[in-house]
Design a protein around this motif. Structure first.
Motif, mmCIF file in Angstrom:
data_model
loop_
_atom_site.group_PDB
_atom_site.id
_atom_site.type_symbol
_atom_site.label_atom_id
_atom_site.label_comp_id
_atom_site.label_asym_id
_atom_site.label_seq_id
_atom_site.Cartn_x
_atom_site.Cartn_y
_atom_site.Cartn_z
ATOM 1 N N TYR A 114 3.632 -7.297 9.731
ATOM 2 C CA TYR A 114 3.260 -7.093 11.141
ATOM 3 C C TYR A 114 4.036 -5.933 11.734
ATOM 4 C CZ TYR A 114 2.637 -7.735 16.111
ATOM 5 O OH TYR A 114 2.364 -7.520 17.439
ATOM 6 N N GLU A 115 5.341 -5.932 11.553
ATOM 7 C CA GLU A 115 6.167 -4.859 12.116
ATOM 8 C C GLU A 115 5.841 -3.508 11.493
ATOM 9 O OE1 GLU A 115 8.040 -4.946 14.815
ATOM 10 O OE2 GLU A 115 7.466 -7.053 15.004
ATOM 11 N N VAL A 116 5.602 -3.488 10.195
ATOM 12 C CA VAL A 116 5.258 -2.239 9.509
ATOM 13 C C VAL A 116 3.924 -1.710 10.012
ATOM 14 C CG1 VAL A 116 4.639 -1.246 7.272
ATOM 15 C CG2 VAL A 116 6.641 -2.718 7.456
ATOM 16 N N MET A 117 2.923 -2.579 10.133
ATOM 17 C CA MET A 117 1.614 -2.140 10.615
ATOM 18 C C MET A 117 1.699 -1.650 12.057
ATOM 19 S SD MET A 117 -0.495 -2.367 8.195
ATOM 20 C CE MET A 117 0.104 -2.762 6.585
ATOM 21 N N LYS A 118 2.456 -2.364 12.885
ATOM 22 C CA LYS A 118 2.631 -1.974 14.278
ATOM 23 C C LYS A 118 3.264 -0.577 14.374
ATOM 24 C CE LYS A 118 4.800 -3.928 18.266
ATOM 25 N NZ LYS A 118 5.615 -4.963 18.809
ATOM 26 N N GLU A 119 4.251 -0.335 13.564
ATOM 27 C CA GLU A 119 4.903 0.971 13.541
ATOM 28 C C GLU A 119 3.939 2.044 13.021
ATOM 29 O OE1 GLU A 119 8.463 3.132 11.091
ATOM 30 O OE2 GLU A 119 8.802 1.064 11.718
ATOM 31 N N THR A 120 3.160 1.708 12.018
ATOM 32 C CA THR A 120 2.232 2.659 11.414
ATOM 33 C C THR A 120 1.161 3.115 12.403
ATOM 34 O OG1 THR A 120 2.586 1.699 9.223
ATOM 35 C CG2 THR A 120 0.607 3.018 9.507
ATOM 36 N N VAL A 121 0.586 2.192 13.181
ATOM 37 C CA VAL A 121 -0.483 2.556 14.120
ATOM 38 C C VAL A 121 0.057 3.002 15.481
ATOM 39 C CG1 VAL A 121 -2.149 1.027 12.994
ATOM 40 C CG2 VAL A 121 -0.944 0.237 15.046
ATOM 41 N N GLY A 122 1.341 2.823 15.702
ATOM 42 C CA GLY A 122 1.944 3.276 16.958
ATOM 43 C C GLY A 122 1.691 2.364 18.135
ATOM 44 N N GLY A 123 1.591 1.072 17.897
ATOM 45 C CA GLY A 123 1.364 0.112 18.980
ATOM 46 C C GLY A 123 0.921 -1.226 18.426
ATOM 47 N N TYR A 124 0.393 -2.055 19.319
ATOM 48 C CA TYR A 124 -0.095 -3.359 18.887
ATOM 49 C C TYR A 124 -1.280 -3.174 17.943
ATOM 50 C CZ TYR A 124 2.830 -5.334 22.514
ATOM 51 O OH TYR A 124 3.902 -5.689 23.274
ATOM 52 N N ILE A 125 -1.398 -4.069 16.978
ATOM 53 C CA ILE A 125 -2.455 -3.923 15.978
ATOM 54 C C ILE A 125 -3.647 -4.819 16.298
ATOM 55 C CG2 ILE A 125 -0.907 -3.212 14.124
ATOM 56 C CD1 ILE A 125 -1.094 -6.049 12.991
ATOM 57 N N GLU A 126 -4.803 -4.342 15.869
ATOM 58 C CA GLU A 126 -6.043 -5.114 15.951
ATOM 59 C C GLU A 126 -6.658 -5.108 14.562
ATOM 60 O OE1 GLU A 126 -10.419 -4.921 18.112
ATOM 61 O OE2 GLU A 126 -8.775 -3.711 18.881
ATOM 62 N N LEU A 127 -7.094 -6.244 14.108
ATOM 63 C CA LEU A 127 -7.714 -6.383 12.792
ATOM 64 C C LEU A 127 -9.213 -6.136 12.887
ATOM 65 C CD1 LEU A 127 -7.767 -7.305 9.792
ATOM 66 C CD2 LEU A 127 -8.006 -9.642 10.661
ATOM 67 N N VAL A 128 -9.702 -5.259 12.022
ATOM 68 C CA VAL A 128 -11.139 -5.021 11.885
ATOM 69 C C VAL A 128 -11.488 -5.422 10.460
ATOM 70 C CG1 VAL A 128 -12.972 -3.291 11.904
ATOM 71 C CG2 VAL A 128 -11.064 -3.106 13.519
ATOM 72 N N SER A 129 -12.278 -6.459 10.308
ATOM 73 C CA SER A 129 -12.646 -6.945 8.977
ATOM 74 C C SER A 129 -13.884 -6.209 8.477
ATOM 75 C CB SER A 129 -12.924 -8.446 9.005
ATOM 76 O OG SER A 129 -11.727 -9.138 9.242
ATOM 77 N N LEU A 130 -13.748 -5.618 7.307
ATOM 78 C CA LEU A 130 -14.852 -4.932 6.658
ATOM 79 C C LEU A 130 -15.314 -5.776 5.481
ATOM 80 C CD1 LEU A 130 -13.265 -1.378 6.627
ATOM 81 C CD2 LEU A 130 -14.833 -2.320 8.315
ATOM 82 N N GLU A 131 -16.383 -5.388 4.855
ATOM 83 C CA GLU A 131 -16.924 -6.168 3.742
ATOM 84 C C GLU A 131 -15.942 -6.274 2.579
ATOM 85 O OE1 GLU A 131 -20.762 -5.997 0.796
ATOM 86 O OE2 GLU A 131 -21.005 -5.294 2.846
ATOM 87 N N LEU A 132 -15.280 -5.181 2.229
ATOM 88 C CA LEU A 132 -14.402 -5.175 1.057
ATOM 89 C C LEU A 132 -12.915 -5.118 1.372
ATOM 90 C CD1 LEU A 132 -16.465 -2.715 -1.157
ATOM 91 C CD2 LEU A 132 -16.423 -5.200 -1.275
ATOM 92 N N ALA A 133 -12.568 -4.940 2.640
ATOM 93 C CA ALA A 133 -11.151 -4.808 3.001
ATOM 94 C C ALA A 133 -10.983 -5.075 4.488
ATOM 95 C CB ALA A 133 -10.654 -3.404 2.660
ATOM 96 N N ASP A 134 -9.744 -5.099 4.926
ATOM 97 C CA ASP A 134 -9.426 -5.213 6.343
ATOM 98 C C ASP A 134 -8.792 -3.913 6.800
ATOM 99 O OD1 ASP A 134 -10.277 -7.870 6.599
ATOM 100 O OD2 ASP A 134 -8.358 -8.621 5.872
ATOM 101 N N MET A 135 -9.026 -3.566 8.066
ATOM 102 C CA MET A 135 -8.464 -2.360 8.637
ATOM 103 C C MET A 135 -7.634 -2.758 9.852
ATOM 104 S SD MET A 135 -10.596 0.935 10.070
ATOM 105 C CE MET A 135 -11.508 1.077 8.551
ATOM 106 N N PHE A 136 -6.458 -2.203 9.978
ATOM 107 C CA PHE A 136 -5.610 -2.453 11.129
ATOM 108 C C PHE A 136 -5.579 -1.180 11.969
ATOM 109 C CE2 PHE A 136 -4.214 -5.449 7.952
ATOM 110 C CZ PHE A 136 -4.119 -6.620 8.682
ATOM 111 N N ILE A 137 -5.918 -1.321 13.250
ATOM 112 C CA ILE A 137 -5.980 -0.172 14.137
ATOM 113 C C ILE A 137 -5.107 -0.422 15.365
ATOM 114 C CG2 ILE A 137 -8.298 0.413 13.344
ATOM 115 C CD1 ILE A 137 -9.363 -0.785 15.997
ATOM 116 N N ASN A 138 -4.874 0.631 16.145
ATOM 117 C CA ASN A 138 -4.121 0.493 17.385
ATOM 118 C C ASN A 138 -5.017 -0.203 18.403
ATOM 119 O OD1 ASN A 138 -3.073 1.042 20.040
ATOM 120 N ND2 ASN A 138 -1.734 2.560 19.111
ATOM 121 N N GLU A 139 -4.592 -1.371 18.858
ATOM 122 C CA GLU A 139 -5.378 -2.189 19.778
ATOM 123 C C GLU A 139 -5.680 -1.455 21.088
ATOM 124 O OE1 GLU A 139 -3.813 -5.791 22.172
ATOM 125 O OE2 GLU A 139 -4.634 -6.608 20.311
#
Length: 69
Positions: free
Chosen positions: A28-53
């Motif tokens: 969680y902390e790594v993803m938050k740092e990577t996107v530069g803010g709170y993360i939002e999960l976007v579920s795709l057919e073959l993977a999940d994507m974490f974006i800046n909420e």
């Protein structure tokens, strides 16, 4: 502890994509740092994507490379 592998796809097309790993317990902390803010999960057919909420509120550029997935 188990690790997760993820791909960082920057919105800036001049910056290369990167494969990275982190411990699940720190994900969680790594993803938050990577996107530069709170993360939002976007579920795709073959993977999940974490974006800046709050990307739209912060007027961040669209990530066309990630969008193509």
């Amino acid at each position: 502890m188990s690790e997760m592998t993820y791909i960082i796809i920057p919105a800036d097309s001049t910056v290369p994509t990167k494969v990275a790993q982190c411990e699940f317990g720190k994900a969680y902390e790594v993803m938050k740092e990577t996107v530069g803010g709170y993360i939002e999960l976007v579920s795709l057919e073959l993977a999940d994507m974490f974006i800046n909420e709050e990307g739209k509120l912060q007027d961040l550029p669209m990530n066309s490379r990630a969008t193509r997935l």
